[in-house]
Motif scaffolding. Structure first.
Motif, PDB file in Angstrom:
ATOM      1  N   LEU A 104       0.827  -1.203   0.000  1.00 56.71           N
ATOM      2  CA  LEU A 104       0.000   0.000   0.000  1.00 56.71           C
ATOM      3  C   LEU A 104       0.866   1.260   0.000  1.00 56.71           C
ATOM      4  CD1 LEU A 104      -2.589  -1.125   2.701  1.00 56.71           C
ATOM      5  CD2 LEU A 104      -2.894  -1.166   0.222  1.00 56.71           C
ATOM      6  N   SER A 105       0.339   2.287  -0.633  1.00 54.50           N
ATOM      7  CA  SER A 105       1.046   3.573  -0.647  1.00 54.50           C
ATOM      8  C   SER A 105       0.919   4.258   0.714  1.00 54.50           C
ATOM      9  CB  SER A 105       0.435   4.495  -1.708  1.00 54.50           C
ATOM     10  OG  SER A 105       0.555   3.926  -2.993  1.00 54.50           O
ATOM     11  N   ASN A 106       1.960   4.985   1.091  1.00 56.02           N
ATOM     12  CA  ASN A 106       1.858   5.811   2.292  1.00 56.02           C
ATOM     13  C   ASN A 106       0.763   6.849   2.117  1.00 56.02           C
ATOM     14  OD1 ASN A 106       3.983   4.399   3.370  1.00 56.02           O
ATOM     15  ND2 ASN A 106       5.445   6.090   3.320  1.00 56.02           N
ATOM     16  N   ARG A 107       0.242   7.322   3.242  1.00 56.20           N
ATOM     17  CA  ARG A 107      -0.732   8.420   3.235  1.00 56.20           C
ATOM     18  C   ARG A 107      -0.089   9.650   3.867  1.00 56.20           C
ATOM     19  NH1 ARG A 107      -2.655   4.098   0.702  1.00 56.20           N
ATOM     20  NH2 ARG A 107      -4.901   4.132   0.367  1.00 56.20           N
ATOM     21  N   ASP A 108      -0.543  10.831   3.422  1.00 59.19           N
ATOM     22  CA  ASP A 108      -0.111  12.034   4.119  1.00 59.19           C
ATOM     23  C   ASP A 108      -1.295  12.950   4.395  1.00 59.19           C
ATOM     24  OD1 ASP A 108      -0.518  13.316   1.661  1.00 59.19           O
ATOM     25  OD2 ASP A 108       1.573  13.898   1.389  1.00 59.19           O
ATOM     26  N   TYR A 109      -1.093  13.794   5.382  1.00 55.14           N
ATOM     27  CA  TYR A 109      -2.121  14.702   5.878  1.00 55.14           C
ATOM     28  C   TYR A 109      -1.552  16.110   5.917  1.00 55.14           C
ATOM     29  CZ  TYR A 109      -4.107  10.396   8.005  1.00 55.14           C
ATOM     30  OH  TYR A 109      -4.606   9.128   8.230  1.00 55.14           O
ATOM     31  N   VAL A 110      -2.386  17.070   5.602  1.00 54.77           N
ATOM     32  CA  VAL A 110      -2.080  18.471   5.877  1.00 54.77           C
ATOM     33  C   VAL A 110      -3.244  18.962   6.727  1.00 54.77           C
ATOM     34  CG1 VAL A 110      -1.695  20.767   4.932  1.00 54.77           C
ATOM     35  CG2 VAL A 110      -0.828  18.762   3.708  1.00 54.77           C
ATOM     36  N   SER A 133      -6.907  20.322   6.185  1.00 60.77           N
ATOM     37  CA  SER A 133      -6.941  21.700   5.693  1.00 60.77           C
ATOM     38  C   SER A 133      -6.638  21.709   4.201  1.00 60.77           C
ATOM     39  CB  SER A 133      -5.908  22.552   6.459  1.00 60.77           C
ATOM     40  OG  SER A 133      -5.888  23.874   5.977  1.00 60.77           O
ATOM     41  N   GLN A 134      -7.682  21.473   3.422  1.00 58.46           N
ATOM     42  CA  GLN A 134      -7.492  21.428   1.971  1.00 58.46           C
ATOM     43  C   GLN A 134      -7.127  22.798   1.401  1.00 58.46           C
ATOM     44  OE1 GLN A 134     -10.025  18.929  -0.493  1.00 58.46           O
ATOM     45  NE2 GLN A 134     -11.142  18.257   1.339  1.00 58.46           N
ATOM     46  N   GLU A 135      -7.437  23.857   2.176  1.00 63.54           N
ATOM     47  CA  GLU A 135      -7.117  25.202   1.689  1.00 63.54           C
ATOM     48  C   GLU A 135      -5.634  25.537   1.810  1.00 63.54           C
ATOM     49  OE1 GLU A 135      -8.616  25.713   6.015  1.00 63.54           O
ATOM     50  OE2 GLU A 135      -8.991  24.420   4.298  1.00 63.54           O
ATOM     51  N   THR A 136      -4.882  24.706   2.540  1.00 62.78           N
ATOM     52  CA  THR A 136      -3.448  24.949   2.698  1.00 62.78           C
ATOM     53  C   THR A 136      -2.700  24.562   1.418  1.00 62.78           C
ATOM     54  OG1 THR A 136      -3.566  24.532   5.083  1.00 62.78           O
ATOM     55  CG2 THR A 136      -1.401  24.359   4.054  1.00 62.78           C
ATOM     56  N   PRO A 137      -1.902  25.480   0.863  1.00 62.08           N
ATOM     57  CA  PRO A 137      -1.211  25.198  -0.406  1.00 62.08           C
ATOM     58  C   PRO A 137       0.032  24.333  -0.215  1.00 62.08           C
ATOM     59  CG  PRO A 137      -0.689  27.415   0.313  1.00 62.08           C
ATOM     60  CD  PRO A 137      -1.661  26.871   1.321  1.00 62.08           C
ATOM     61  N   CYS A 138      -0.186  23.036  -0.052  1.00 53.98           N
ATOM     62  CA  CYS A 138       0.917  22.087   0.098  1.00 53.98           C
ATOM     63  C   CYS A 138       0.812  21.052  -1.019  1.00 53.98           C
ATOM     64  CB  CYS A 138       0.846  21.407   1.464  1.00 53.98           C
ATOM     65  SG  CYS A 138       2.102  20.137   1.729  1.00 53.98           S
TER      66      CYS A 138
END
Length: 212
Positions: A104-110, A133-138
């Protein structure tokens, strides 16, 4: 900048320390003094979880400080690949990459979070809220799946002795095809395992701070 979390959000987070609201929820597992309830989210087919338990031998202030310390978590949480707070074009947020088992692929969170220490009729309750926080530009990474729907609340207070009473409400949508066995394992074994690791982390925190 608008408030990320309201007073009502914090009120809801700690109120279940006294009276768990689990009508309609399934008691999924009970182990090591930890009760885990789950509720099926009809829209996603995934479960939201409520966790109740006591961390024995851990002071509540210490528990909250350990939970908030991102650098320290990289020392004791073996599932962390990357974890840091950063300013993304003027928006402070936390980036967190979680190791998943092969293939499985790793997951990441912002996500954003906030802690408040509340005085409730003389009781000191520490509440930590977090949400994606989908509004964060990452920018997203190649080969890592971004978790876009994540929320967590944690409330902690003394258990009247030397431990900490904990209530946690948690939901995330990891995306992709996650085998049911892995989802069940994460809830049944991963959560109690995390709490056990956190107990150890609390006992080692003073020596970690002295070495910094």
């Amino acid at each position: 900048m608008s408030l990320r979390f309201s007073d009502e959000n914090f009120q809801a987070a700690w109120s279940e320390l006294d009276e768990p609201r689990v009508e309609g929820w399934e008691l999924f597992t009970e182990t090591m003094g930890v009760r885990i309830y789950r509720l099926l989210d009809q829209e996603t087919g995934l479960y939201e979880y409520k966790i109740f338990g006591v961390l024995a031998g851990c002071d509540a202030d210490l528990c909250a400080d350990v939970y908030m310390d991102l650098k320290y978590r990289k020392h004791w949480d073996t599932y962390v690949k990357e974890l840091y707070e950063q300013d993304f074009s003027g928006q402070a947020a936390i980036y967190w990459e979680v190791k998943y088992p092969f293939p499985l692929s790793n997951r990441d969170y912002v996500y954003v979070r906030e802690r408040r220490d509340l005085d409730v009729d003389g009781r000191k309750i520490r509440v930590i809220l977090a949400r994606s926080s989908q509004e964060t530009p990452c920018a997203e990474k190649s080969g890592v799946l971004r978790v876009k729907d994540y929320k967590q609340s944690v409330a902690m207070e003394t258990d009247g002795s030397s431990g900490t009473k904990v209530f946690m409400n948690y939901f995330d949508n990891p995306g992709g095809m996650i085998p049911t066995w892995l989802v069940n394992w994460a809830a049944k074994s991963g959560v109690p395992g995390f709490l056990t690791d956190m107990q150890k982390a609390c006992s080692n925190y003073q020596s970690y701070c002295q070495k910094k």
